[in-house]
Design an enzyme around this catalytic site. Structure first.
Site, mmCIF file in Angstrom:
data_model
loop_
_atom_site.group_PDB
_atom_site.id
_atom_site.type_symbol
_atom_site.label_atom_id
_atom_site.label_comp_id
_atom_site.label_asym_id
_atom_site.label_seq_id
_atom_site.Cartn_x
_atom_site.Cartn_y
_atom_site.Cartn_z
ATOM 1 N N ASN A 185 0.815 -1.226 0.000
ATOM 2 C CA ASN A 185 0.000 0.000 0.000
ATOM 3 C C ASN A 185 0.844 1.271 0.000
ATOM 4 O O ASN A 185 0.513 2.253 -0.653
ATOM 5 C CB ASN A 185 -0.997 -0.009 1.166
ATOM 6 C CG ASN A 185 -0.318 -0.166 2.504
ATOM 7 O OD1 ASN A 185 0.746 -0.760 2.610
ATOM 8 N ND2 ASN A 185 -0.935 0.363 3.541
ATOM 9 N N THR A 245 -3.382 -9.081 8.873
ATOM 10 C CA THR A 245 -3.390 -9.791 10.152
ATOM 11 C C THR A 245 -3.257 -11.300 9.946
ATOM 12 O O THR A 245 -2.552 -11.979 10.707
ATOM 13 C CB THR A 245 -4.681 -9.436 10.929
ATOM 14 O OG1 THR A 245 -4.613 -8.040 11.242
ATOM 15 C CG2 THR A 245 -4.804 -10.214 12.230
ATOM 16 N N ALA A 246 -3.891 -11.838 8.895
ATOM 17 C CA ALA A 246 -3.804 -13.287 8.655
ATOM 18 C C ALA A 246 -2.346 -13.687 8.395
ATOM 19 O O ALA A 246 -1.858 -14.694 8.943
ATOM 20 C CB ALA A 246 -4.678 -13.671 7.469
ATOM 21 N N THR A 247 -1.642 -12.911 7.610
ATOM 22 C CA THR A 247 -0.223 -13.209 7.342
ATOM 23 C C THR A 247 0.601 -13.045 8.615
ATOM 24 O O THR A 247 1.513 -13.834 8.887
ATOM 25 C CB THR A 247 0.325 -12.279 6.238
ATOM 26 O OG1 THR A 247 -0.564 -12.320 5.123
ATOM 27 C CG2 THR A 247 1.711 -12.697 5.791
ATOM 28 N N GLU A 266 3.134 -5.106 12.396
ATOM 29 C CA GLU A 266 2.225 -3.972 12.216
ATOM 30 C C GLU A 266 1.142 -4.455 11.251
ATOM 31 O O GLU A 266 1.418 -4.659 10.067
ATOM 32 C CB GLU A 266 2.998 -2.773 11.687
ATOM 33 C CG GLU A 266 2.326 -1.455 12.015
ATOM 34 C CD GLU A 266 1.262 -1.085 11.013
ATOM 35 O OE1 GLU A 266 0.062 -1.305 11.321
ATOM 36 O OE2 GLU A 266 1.608 -0.591 9.940
ATOM 37 N N CYS A 307 -3.355 1.571 6.482
ATOM 38 C CA CYS A 307 -3.831 0.884 7.685
ATOM 39 C C CYS A 307 -4.394 1.872 8.702
ATOM 40 O O CYS A 307 -5.118 1.489 9.616
ATOM 41 C CB CYS A 307 -2.708 0.061 8.302
ATOM 42 S SG CYS A 307 -1.211 1.006 8.584
ATOM 43 N N GLU A 354 7.000 0.641 16.282
ATOM 44 C CA GLU A 354 8.062 1.142 15.417
ATOM 45 C C GLU A 354 8.269 2.620 15.746
ATOM 46 O O GLU A 354 7.580 3.191 16.590
ATOM 47 C CB GLU A 354 7.648 0.963 13.954
ATOM 48 C CG GLU A 354 7.376 -0.486 13.583
ATOM 49 C CD GLU A 354 7.068 -0.679 12.110
ATOM 50 O OE1 GLU A 354 6.014 -0.212 11.660
ATOM 51 O OE2 GLU A 354 7.900 -1.306 11.416
HETATM 52 O O1 TXE Z 1 -1.077 -8.732 2.381
HETATM 53 P P1 TXE Z 1 0.052 -9.696 2.923
HETATM 54 P P2 TXE Z 1 -2.183 -9.020 1.281
HETATM 55 C C1 TXE Z 1 -4.340 -5.993 4.855
HETATM 56 C C2 TXE Z 1 -5.490 -5.541 3.992
HETATM 57 C C3 TXE Z 1 -5.421 -6.462 2.839
HETATM 58 C C4 TXE Z 1 -4.998 -7.741 3.522
HETATM 59 C C5 TXE Z 1 -4.359 -8.751 2.642
HETATM 60 O O2 TXE Z 1 -6.699 -5.744 4.683
HETATM 61 O O3 TXE Z 1 -6.650 -6.599 2.182
HETATM 62 O O4 TXE Z 1 -4.086 -7.327 4.491
HETATM 63 O O5 TXE Z 1 -3.357 -8.146 1.862
HETATM 64 C C6 TXE Z 1 4.285 -11.080 2.484
HETATM 65 N N1 TXE Z 1 5.555 -15.284 5.130
HETATM 66 N N2 TXE Z 1 -3.143 -5.205 4.663
HETATM 67 O O6 TXE Z 1 -2.588 -10.451 1.313
HETATM 68 O O7 TXE Z 1 -0.038 -11.027 2.263
HETATM 69 C C7 TXE Z 1 3.812 -10.542 1.156
HETATM 70 O O8 TXE Z 1 4.562 -11.106 0.104
HETATM 71 C C8 TXE Z 1 6.222 -14.139 4.977
HETATM 72 C C9 TXE Z 1 -2.865 -4.252 5.703
HETATM 73 O O9 TXE Z 1 -1.739 -8.483 0.012
HETATM 74 O O10 TXE Z 1 0.001 -9.617 4.376
HETATM 75 C C10 TXE Z 1 4.035 -9.059 1.346
HETATM 76 O O11 TXE Z 1 5.408 -8.736 1.151
HETATM 77 N N3 TXE Z 1 5.756 -13.113 4.233
HETATM 78 C C11 TXE Z 1 -1.562 -3.661 5.579
HETATM 79 C C12 TXE Z 1 3.674 -8.846 2.809
HETATM 80 O O12 TXE Z 1 3.735 -10.142 3.400
HETATM 81 C C13 TXE Z 1 4.563 -13.251 3.629
HETATM 82 C C14 TXE Z 1 -0.903 -3.527 4.289
HETATM 83 C C15 TXE Z 1 2.285 -8.278 3.057
HETATM 84 O O13 TXE Z 1 1.346 -8.994 2.325
HETATM 85 C C16 TXE Z 1 3.816 -14.437 3.769
HETATM 86 C C17 TXE Z 1 -1.273 -4.558 3.347
HETATM 87 C C18 TXE Z 1 4.366 -15.485 4.557
HETATM 88 N N4 TXE Z 1 3.723 -16.642 4.757
HETATM 89 C C19 TXE Z 1 -2.385 -5.330 3.549
HETATM 90 N N5 TXE Z 1 2.672 -14.268 3.064
HETATM 91 C C20 TXE Z 1 -1.099 -2.684 6.602
HETATM 92 N N6 TXE Z 1 -1.019 -3.101 7.867
HETATM 93 O O14 TXE Z 1 -0.768 -1.565 6.284
HETATM 94 C C21 TXE Z 1 2.690 -13.043 2.516
HETATM 95 N N7 TXE Z 1 3.843 -12.417 2.851
#
Ligand code: TXE
Length: 497
Positions: free
Chosen positions: A168, A246-248, A266, A300, A478
C-alpha cells in the site's frame, strides 16, 4: 548523478526485452533468480503486465543469507558516523530522484502520482535520514548503586534481520523498516511486496550508487508464501519486522515464535473516526475526506468507521457526501484524487463487501460501483469512493478490514456509546477524535483501545513517536527509539565497586 543512472537502468532494460525485468539485489549486485522463474507484475491502472520480478526461492535466500552474514561483522563494527554518512547519501539520492520514483510508485501501485510526490517518496527519504541521524544521538542507560555496583547497558546489533513490507505504501514502509535496522548495525534481508516491487528495485540501484557495502542490504523479490516464508523460517534470521495483513501476521508469528525470534508486527486496522457536534466542522470535513479515501483507502490508518454524534448526523451525511462526490477519479498519472486500487483480486474483495452491505439492507449514500476510465485505463481497477449508512456496529463491514475506498457511518448518543463502538472490533491501531472539548478528548484518549490517538487531526506524524497497534493490529512499536531498541539487544554490564 542519480536520475540519469536510474533512467539508464530502466531504458536499458526496456531495450533488451519487454516487459522489463526487475532483479534481486544480493551481495551488492543485481541478480536474476537462481531458478530462472519470473512472476508478472501488473499496472493496476491498465490491468497490463509491464514488468517481471524474480520468483525467488530458498536458494536465492541462502545466497542473500551468505552475503548478509559475511557483511555483518564489518558493518556492525563500522562507526555509527560512517553508517550514518552512507545512509544520508542514499536519502539524498532518493530526493534527487523524487520525480522518477513518484512516477514508478504511481505506476506500480495505482496511487495518484501527486500523492507519491508529496507523501510516499519524501517520507522514504525522511525515514532514511531520520534513522541515519538518530543513531548519532543514541545513548544507553546506567544504573549506579552507590558504594555497591555500577551497571551500564550496551545496545548491540542483533545480526541478520528480515524486513517484510506490503504494497500500500511500498517504498515508504520498506524504508521505514530497513532504515533503523541498518542504522543500528544489522545487516538486512528485505522482501518487498510482490504486488509492488518496482521502487524497491530502483532503491537497490541507489544503494549501489551510494556505496553501501556489498551484503549489508539484500533485497529478494517473490511470493510471500515462498520467499517470505523461507525468510521467516531461516534459523539465522534473528528478528522479523513485518507490516501487512493480520492473517499473514499470524502465520509469521506461528513460524517465528518457536525459534524465539524477535518480532515486530504492524497489522490491519478498523479505525474509528469519532466526530462530536462541537468540532471545527470545516477542518473535520476536509481531514475526514483524506482519512477516508487517501490512497484509495488503502492505508492501515484510514478511519473507515465514521462515528458521528446524533445531533449532527444528518448534517454530516449531507456535507460529507457532497464533498465525496467532488473527488476526481482517474488515470493516476494525472491530477486526480482517487487512482486505481492495487489489484483485480483486491478490487473484487472490496466490491464483495459493498455487495454484502446491499444484501444487509444498507443505504449506499454515494459510490458503490466500479468505474470505467476511458482511454489507456479502460481495464484498470477503479472504484468509486463509497459511503455506507444503516449498518449495525457488529456487522462484517464494521468489524473486518476492507482496505479500500469504503467508509461506514454510525450514530452515537453518549461518550460511553462512542467508546463502546470505537473499541468494539478485534483491531486497535489508530483512532481519531474531533471535539473542541479538551477534557473530553483527554479522557477518551485514555480509554480508546488503540496504539495511536489523533485529536483534531489525522496522519500527523512525528517519526520520534511510538507507532503500532494493540489487539489484532499487531505487536510491538516502530518509530524513534522503539525501532532502534527492537533492532538491538540490550546487554547489562555490572561492575562491583
Ligand atoms: O497482504 P500480505 P495481502 C491488509 C489488507 C489487505 C490484507 C491482505 O486488509 O486486504 O491485508 O493483503 C508477504 N511469510 N493489509 O494479502 O499477504 C507478502 O509477500 C512471509 C494491511 O496483500 O500480508 C508481502 O510482502 N511473508 C496492511 C507482505 O507479506 C509473507 C498492508 C504483506 O502482504 C507471507 C497490506 C508469509 N507466509 C495489507 N505471506 C497494513 N497493515 O498496512 C505473505 N507475505
Amino acid at each position: 548523478m542519480g536520475a540519469p543512472f536510474l533512467f539508464w537502468v530502466l531504458r536499458g532494460m526496456a531495450d533488451i526485452a519487454l516487459p522489463m525485468k526487475l532483479l534481486n539485489y544480493i551481495n551488492g549486485q543485481l541478480n536474476e533468480p537462481l531458478s530462472g522463474k519470473w512472476l508478472n507484475n501488473i499496472e493496476p491502472a491498465t490491468g497490463l503486465v509491464y514488468s517481471q520480478i524474480p520468483d525467488s526461492t530458498a536458494e536465492d535466500l541462502q545466497a542473500a543469507m551468505e552475503a548478509a552474514s559475511a557483511a555483518y561483522p564489518a558493518w556492525a563494527a563500522t562507526e555509527a558516523a560512517e553508517r550514518s554518512r552512507i545512509m544520508l547519501r542514499i536519502a539524498h539520492l532518493i530526493e534527487e530522484n523524487l520525480e522518477l520514483l513518484a512516477q514508478a510508485e504511481s505506476q506500480d501501485n495505482g496511487k495518484p502520482v501527486g500523492l507519491a510526490r508529496v507523501m510516499d517518496i519524501p517520507r522514504a527519504a525522511a525515514n532514511i535520514s531520520f534513522f541515519a541521524t538518530a543513531i548519532l544521538h543514541q545513548n544507553t542507560e546506567t544504573h549506579y548503586n552507590q558504594g555497591h555496583s555500577l551497571n551500564y547497558t550496551l545496545r548491540q546489533p542483533i545480526g541478520v534481520v528480515g524486513c517484510i513490507s506490503p504494497w500500500n505504501l511500498p517504498l515508504y514502509l520498506f524504508t521505514w523498516k530497513i532504515a533503523p535496522a541498518l542504522a543500528a548495525g544489522n545487516t538486512v534481508i528485505a522482501k518487498p511486496s510482490e504486488i509492488t516491487p518496482l521502487t524497491a528495485f530502483l532503491f537497490s540501484q541507489l544503494c549501489i550508487e551510494a556505496g553501501l557495502p556489498a551484503g549489508v542490504l539484500n533485497i529478494v523479490h517473490g511470493r510471500g508464501g515462498q520467499i517470505g516464508q523461507a525468510l521467516t523460517e531461516h534459523p539465522k534470521v534473528k528478528a522479523i519486522s513485518f507490516t501487512g495483513g493480520t492473517a499473514t501476521g499470524k502465520v509469521i508469528a506461528a513460524t517465528a515464535a518457536p525459534m524465539f525470534k524477535k518480532l515486530s508486527l504492524e497489522l490491519g486496522g478498523k479505525n474509528p473516526n469519532i466526530i462530536f457536534a462541537d468540532c471545527d466542522w470545516e477542518d473535520m470535513l476536509n481531514t475526514t475526506i483524506r482519512s477516508s479515501f487517501a490512497n484509495q483507502g488503502q492505508i492501515c490508518l484510514c478511519g473507515s468507521r465514521i462515528i458521528v454524534e446524533r445531533s449532527v448526523y444528518e448534517r454530516f451525511k449531507t456535507d460529507f457526501v457532497a464533498r465525496v462526490k467532488q473527488l476526481r477519479i482517474g488515470d493516476p498519472s494525472e491530477d486526480v484524487n482517487i487512482g486505481a486500487v492495487v489489484s483485480e483480486p483486491h478490487m473484487n474483495k472490496i466490491l464483495g463487501y459493498i455487495e454484502s452491505a446491499r444484501q444487509q439492507g444498507a443505504q449506499i449514500l454515494t459510490g458503490g460501483n466500479r468505474v470505467q476510465v476511458p482511454g489507456r485505463c479502460a481495464n484498470g481497477y477503479f472504484l468509486e469512493p463509497t459511503v455506507i449508512d444503516g449498518l449495525g456496529a457488529d456487522c462484517n463491514l464494521n468489524q473486518e478490514e476492507i482496505f479500500g475506498p469504503v467508509v461506514t457511518i454510525i450514530a452515537f448518543d453518549t461518550v460511553e456509546e462512542a467508546l463502546d463502538i470505537a473499541n468494539g472490533t478485534p483491531y486497535g491501531l489508530a483512532a481519531t477524535l474531533w471535539t473542541q472539548n479538551l477534557t473530553r478528548a483527554h479522557q477518551m484518549a485514555e480509554k480508546l483501545d488503540s496504539g495511536i490517538v489523533w485529536v483534531n487531526c489525522w496522519l500527523v506524524r512525528d517519526l520520534r513517536t511510538p507507532f503500532g497497534g494493540v489487539k489484532q493490529s499487531g505487536v510491538g512499536r516502530e518509530g524513534g527509539w522503539e525501532a532502534l531498541k527492537f533492532f538491538t539487544e540490550a546487554k547489562n554490564v555490572c561492575i562491583k565497586l
